[in-house]
Design a protein around this motif. Structure first.
Motif, PDB file in Angstrom:
ATOM      1  N   MET A   1      28.496 -28.944   9.160  1.00 19.77           N
ATOM      2  CA  MET A   1      29.363 -28.482   8.072  1.00 19.77           C
ATOM      3  C   MET A   1      29.989 -27.128   8.422  1.00 19.77           C
ATOM      4  SD  MET A   1      29.443 -30.705   5.597  1.00 19.77           S
ATOM      5  CE  MET A   1      29.875 -29.837   4.118  1.00 19.77           C
TER       6      MET A   1
ATOM      7  N   LYS B   1      33.907 -33.300   5.952  1.00 20.85           N
ATOM      8  CA  LYS B   1      32.948 -32.412   5.288  1.00 20.85           C
ATOM      9  C   LYS B   1      32.858 -32.696   3.793  1.00 20.85           C
ATOM     10  CE  LYS B   1      33.492 -28.740   8.655  1.00 20.85           C
ATOM     11  NZ  LYS B   1      33.889 -27.361   8.921  1.00 20.85           N
TER      12      LYS B   1
ATOM     13  N   VAL C   1      29.344 -33.261   0.656  1.00 23.23           N
ATOM     14  CA  VAL C   1      29.554 -32.495  -0.570  1.00 23.23           C
ATOM     15  C   VAL C   1      29.728 -33.449  -1.756  1.00 23.23           C
ATOM     16  CG1 VAL C   1      31.122 -30.900  -1.751  1.00 23.23           C
ATOM     17  CG2 VAL C   1      30.516 -30.516   0.644  1.00 23.23           C
TER      18      VAL C   1
ATOM     19  N   PHE D   1      28.879 -39.508   7.272  1.00 24.26           N
ATOM     20  CA  PHE D   1      29.305 -38.217   7.826  1.00 24.26           C
ATOM     21  C   PHE D   1      28.891 -38.100   9.291  1.00 24.26           C
ATOM     22  CE2 PHE D   1      28.168 -33.685   8.591  1.00 24.26           C
ATOM     23  CZ  PHE D   1      29.443 -33.163   8.570  1.00 24.26           C
TER      24      PHE D   1
ATOM     25  N   CYS E   1      31.623 -37.984  12.522  1.00 24.39           N
ATOM     26  CA  CYS E   1      31.789 -36.703  13.227  1.00 24.39           C
ATOM     27  C   CYS E   1      31.997 -36.964  14.715  1.00 24.39           C
ATOM     28  CB  CYS E   1      30.548 -35.826  13.032  1.00 24.39           C
ATOM     29  SG  CYS E   1      30.496 -35.003  11.457  1.00 24.39           S
TER      30      CYS E   1
END
Length: 115
Positions: free
Chosen positions: A32, A42, A46, A77, A81
């Motif tokens: 993050m 990101k 969240v 996530f 990435c």
């Protein structure tokens, strides 16, 4: 043949569930803060955390859908990435763990009461 993305999975279970969970949380926090990770990616962790505090649920099975959304957001996530960035942070975390786990040196000594 081993898949290259095996290093990125949330379900590695090498050291134990809680240890792996702790390592993955540390990995996600590091990712993050990395500027090489897209800002829209990101938003996944969240958004998953925001879902936990919002009183509305997708399914009427409260704890299960919260856990499912949180797990899916974090897993997605890590999958999305950049692979080289994830591997770099995993190696840095493993290196930090090895440094912390080195055995301490025991120094023999004697105790003398001077009263």
């Amino acid at each position: 043949m081993m898949n290259m993305k095996d290093n990125r999975s949330l379900n590695q279970a090498k050291e134990g569930f809680f240890s792996d969970l702790y390592q993955n949380i540390r990995l996600i926090i590091r990712l993050m803060g990395d500027s090489r990770v897209n800002i829209f990616l990101k938003a996944l962790p969240v958004g998953a955390l925001i879902y936990l505090v919002v009183p509305y649920d997708l399914l009427p099975i409260n704890p299960l859908d919260d856990a499912l959304v949180l797990w899916a957001g974090l897993a997605l996530f890590l999958e999305l990435c950049p692979e080289d960035v994830v591997n770099e942070h995993r190696k840095a975390l493993q290196k930090n763990n090895r440094i912390k786990q080195q055995p301490r040196t025991v120094i023999d000594g004697e105790f003398k009461d001077t009263r």
